[in-house]
Write a protein that holds these residues in place. Sequence first.
Motif, PDB file in Angstrom:
ATOM      1  N   ARG A   1       0.832  -1.197   0.000  1.00  0.00           N
ATOM      2  CA  ARG A   1       0.000   0.000   0.000  1.00  0.00           C
ATOM      3  C   ARG A   1       0.864   1.244   0.000  1.00  0.00           C
ATOM      4  O   ARG A   1       1.957   1.244   0.551  1.00  0.00           O
TER       5      ARG A   1
ATOM      6  N   ALA B   1       2.542   6.128  11.945  1.00  0.00           N
ATOM      7  CA  ALA B   1       2.067   4.988  12.731  1.00  0.00           C
ATOM      8  C   ALA B   1       3.224   4.381  13.500  1.00  0.00           C
ATOM      9  O   ALA B   1       3.052   3.846  14.601  1.00  0.00           O
TER      10      ALA B   1
ATOM     11  N   ALA C   1      -1.040   1.581  18.640  1.00  0.00           N
ATOM     12  CA  ALA C   1       0.331   1.954  18.991  1.00  0.00           C
ATOM     13  C   ALA C   1       1.288   1.718  17.826  1.00  0.00           C
ATOM     14  O   ALA C   1       2.365   2.322  17.765  1.00  0.00           O
TER      15      ALA C   1
ATOM     16  N   LYS D   1       1.748  -1.751  16.507  1.00  0.00           N
ATOM     17  CA  LYS D   1       2.227  -3.140  16.547  1.00  0.00           C
ATOM     18  C   LYS D   1       1.995  -3.854  15.210  1.00  0.00           C
ATOM     19  O   LYS D   1       2.928  -4.416  14.627  1.00  0.00           O
TER      20      LYS D   1
ATOM     21  N   GLN E   1      -3.538 -10.577  12.765  1.00  0.00           N
ATOM     22  CA  GLN E   1      -4.556 -10.152  13.729  1.00  0.00           C
ATOM     23  C   GLN E   1      -5.960 -10.373  13.155  1.00  0.00           C
ATOM     24  O   GLN E   1      -6.836 -10.880  13.842  1.00  0.00           O
TER      25      GLN E   1
ATOM     26  N   GLU F   1      -1.751 -10.890  18.293  1.00  0.00           N
ATOM     27  CA  GLU F   1      -2.902 -11.207  19.145  1.00  0.00           C
ATOM     28  C   GLU F   1      -3.501 -12.581  18.850  1.00  0.00           C
ATOM     29  O   GLU F   1      -4.673 -12.683  18.477  1.00  0.00           O
TER      30      GLU F   1
ATOM     31  N   HIS G   1      -2.392  -8.173  24.280  1.00  0.00           N
ATOM     32  CA  HIS G   1      -2.790  -7.253  25.340  1.00  0.00           C
ATOM     33  C   HIS G   1      -2.875  -7.980  26.672  1.00  0.00           C
ATOM     34  O   HIS G   1      -3.131  -7.365  27.691  1.00  0.00           O
TER      35      HIS G   1
HETATM   36  N1  LIG Z   1      -4.408   0.890   6.421  1.00  0.00           N
HETATM   37  C1  LIG Z   1      -4.255   1.953   7.208  1.00  0.00           C
HETATM   38  N2  LIG Z   1      -4.406   3.187   6.697  1.00  0.00           N
HETATM   39  C2  LIG Z   1      -4.264   4.289   7.462  1.00  0.00           C
HETATM   40  N3  LIG Z   1      -3.944   4.252   8.751  1.00  0.00           N
HETATM   41  C3  LIG Z   1      -3.774   3.068   9.342  1.00  0.00           C
HETATM   42  C4  LIG Z   1      -3.924   1.842   8.593  1.00  0.00           C
HETATM   43  N4  LIG Z   1      -3.692   0.805   9.422  1.00  0.00           N
HETATM   44  C5  LIG Z   1      -3.414   1.355  10.631  1.00  0.00           C
HETATM   45  N5  LIG Z   1      -3.443   2.697  10.599  1.00  0.00           N
HETATM   46  C6  LIG Z   1      -3.160   3.629  11.701  1.00  0.00           C
HETATM   47  O1  LIG Z   1      -1.845   3.393  12.132  1.00  0.00           O
HETATM   48  C7  LIG Z   1      -1.779   3.434  13.543  1.00  0.00           C
HETATM   49  C8  LIG Z   1      -1.186   2.116  14.044  1.00  0.00           C
HETATM   50  O2  LIG Z   1      -2.070   1.059  13.745  1.00  0.00           O
HETATM   51  P1  LIG Z   1      -1.743  -0.460  14.099  1.00  0.00           P
HETATM   52  O3  LIG Z   1      -2.787  -1.291  13.452  1.00  0.00           O
HETATM   53  O4  LIG Z   1      -0.333  -0.725  13.736  1.00  0.00           O
HETATM   54  O5  LIG Z   1      -1.931  -0.483  15.674  1.00  0.00           O
HETATM   55  P2  LIG Z   1      -1.882  -1.723  16.662  1.00  0.00           P
HETATM   56  O6  LIG Z   1      -0.825  -1.429  17.642  1.00  0.00           O
HETATM   57  O7  LIG Z   1      -1.781  -3.001  15.923  1.00  0.00           O
HETATM   58  O8  LIG Z   1      -3.305  -1.605  17.357  1.00  0.00           O
HETATM   59  P3  LIG Z   1      -4.274  -2.773  17.921  1.00  0.00           P
HETATM   60  O9  LIG Z   1      -3.813  -3.108  19.283  1.00  0.00           O
HETATM   61  O10 LIG Z   1      -5.594  -2.089  17.986  1.00  0.00           O
HETATM   62  O11 LIG Z   1      -4.213  -3.875  16.949  1.00  0.00           O
HETATM   63  C9  LIG Z   1      -3.185   3.675  14.029  1.00  0.00           C
HETATM   64  O12 LIG Z   1      -3.278   5.042  14.358  1.00  0.00           O
HETATM   65  C10 LIG Z   1      -4.055   3.348  12.879  1.00  0.00           C
HETATM   66  O13 LIG Z   1      -5.163   4.187  12.883  1.00  0.00           O
END
Ligand SMILES: Nc1ncnc2c1ncn2[C@@H]1O[C@H](COP(=O)(O)OP(=O)(O)OP(=O)(O)O)[C@@H](O)[C@H]1O
Lengths: 427, 244
Positions: free
Chosen positions: A427, B20, B42, B44, B85, B160, B192
């Motif tokens: 992406r 991100a 965060a 991840k 996930q 997860e 988590h």
């Molecule tokens: N495809 C995407 N397009 C735009 N922003 C995204 C996309 N995927 C994730 N984000 C943003 O990037 C940031 C990190 O997302 P990420 O999915 O890596 O978090 P995470 O730590 O896995 O969270 P969770 O515990 O909820 O799974 C977030 O602010 C999310 O909104």
Amino acid sequence: MKVLATIWKEFLTLRRDPGGMALIFLMPVLLVTVMSLVEDVPFRDYRHFSFDIVCVNEDHDTLGDYIEQTLASSGSFHLVKEYQGKPLTKATGMDLVSSGRYRAFLYIPAHATQRLNGKTAIVVQSLMSGFGIMDRPERDTTDAVEIKVVFDPVIQINVKQSLLYAIEKIVAGAENKVLMAKFSEQVKKMTGSNDTMPRPDLSKMIAVTSEKSYEGFDELAMNSVQHNVPAWAMFAMFFIVFPLAGNFIKEREDGSLLRMRLIAGSRFHFIAGKYVFHFFVCQVQFVLMLAVGLFLLPLLGLPRLVIGNEILHIALAATCISLAATAYGMAVAGAFRTHQQALTFGAISVVLLAAIGGVWVPVYVLPHALQVASNISPLSWGLELCNDVFLRHTDFRQMLPQVSKLLVFAAACLGLAYFLLNRQNTR
Amino acid sequence: MPAILIDKVTKQYAGSTTPAVRDLSLTIARGEVYGLLGHNGAGKSTTVMMICGLLRADSGSIKVFGDDPAQHGPAVRRRVGVATQDIALFPSLTGLENLQYLCRMYGLTPDHNKLMPLLERFGLAADAGKRADSYSGGMKRRLNLIASVLHDPELLILDEPTAGVDVQSRAMIIAYLREMNAKGMTIIYSSHILEEVEKLCQRVGFLSEGVLIEQGATADLLQKYRTDSLENVYLTVSGRSIDV
Ligand SMILES: Nc1ncnc2c1ncn2[C@@H]1O[C@H](COP(=O)(O)OP(=O)(O)OP(=O)(O)O)[C@@H](O)[C@H]1O
Ligand SMILES: [Mg+2]
């Protein structure tokens, strides 16, 4: 191996989806059957069908009787001269058509013959005066003898035109006859001869005949089945875009496509497997729809589909069309992110390509601009290819233009699809 | 050579105003079980996707067994298994058919003698013939995990893996991961559920808004923050402590 596994997986998926199966196999069969039945009516040969015309003849003389007799004896028309036991008048005849009870009303006014005779006399006299054998006549200032035809507005344009054409032809014949008679009468008067002049037989002057442009088929007319089966087969096959793009995007949404991205070296095989599977689905659709034309429609009283007898040519045509249709579906699947976008675009684009491709009505009756546009519709190439094989008895060499267009289109769509699907990789 | 070497990596999604993942540097040794922790959003999952080459970093460098996943994606993915996930399975295939199909796509011949024990191990043997879309959330997650180890990866990344999974199944998963780790598999574990992480992971890292705010050996961190649970460490470092 990986391609085969994907084909197997697609097969299982489709087999477990009764709705999808119905959409892919039942809908096209239904489509072809219903469209052929419905469109059979305008395509029908009107020779064995007699059309009611309300007729009021106030002339009661040569011209009126001649028109009446000729129409009645043609067999295509039935003249209605009275209604509920009462003879018709101009007003009641009009009423019958304006109330929608009948479709057409023919009115021949009083003194039509007499007036025609008068007019003819003037014409003959002016011809003679050209040779200096008669005085120049006074100019004819009266209106033309008017024979009226009134149509119900719901009448089909082609029925209306053939009726008008038939009446015009009869009237022209009557004019000729009267003119000839007047002419010989004048000549007799001037020469004092009592012999009747020999009547020239005009019917032996020019003959228009029709011939088939190919050999081997008897009594083959373009009919509803012959148009609709291949036409809607094209439509249904290109509609593979619907299940194909739907399937692709669903897998993207439920994450199974992500799994493929995580498996090294599976991507190409995955896409190829999907393509090959849906190609076979298209082929099955084509065979099914031919079967409808060959076996089901004759049972419903429609003509049997003529498919020629070159199985290899038919197979080549079907293969090219399926390759193009499936590739188009892949490109649409790659181009859009959501179900709704892909399906809306897919459906509307196929409907448009079908419309300009001559699926609804044959290309040759379309306006010129649309005929030019039809050249870009792969459905039109496919349809043309079917007509070539079914009716025109073409050989491989003559199939080449449509075959190559379809194959180039398929290759272009596949290339685009592969590029688009890969682009989603990072992406 | 470490299993993973992440150096000053930043990733910002198109259309997003903040990165991100920001300036992330992280090293994970071979044979290690590393816990990746952090609040929702965060970074991840973003980090995980960059490690397996499905997302490209804007800057910085990532090496997985010495290869750059953005450039040698297939080579990296051959050695890495990812339990995503979001469940990544074919819903209309049965559990067993899913695994058989994925084996074939890995270029392996599906071996009943290998697949059935795996299904058995995760308590799915009885349901192997049922369609995946009829599975419960926890069952899908377990099948999703099996799907990621079919090609015997050297590095297993679990995003997860125990979300929505019941206590017994969770114990099965943890036991399995311990066993695989003992056989030399490197594991990145994002969760988590901090008790699990505490039990399983030798080292942990805390992500907050894309930044690695703390990392270290689990035992060291407990000592440093003078507590007996990782949860308290987490609350303290993330500034969300409830008993300041
Ligand atoms: N495809 C995407 N397009 C735009 N922003 C995204 C996309 N995927 C994730 N984000 C943003 O990037 C940031 C990190 O997302 P990420 O999915 O890596 O978090 P995470 O730590 O896995 O969270 P969770 O515990 O909820 O799974 C977030 O602010 C999310 O909104
Ligand atoms: Mg996540």
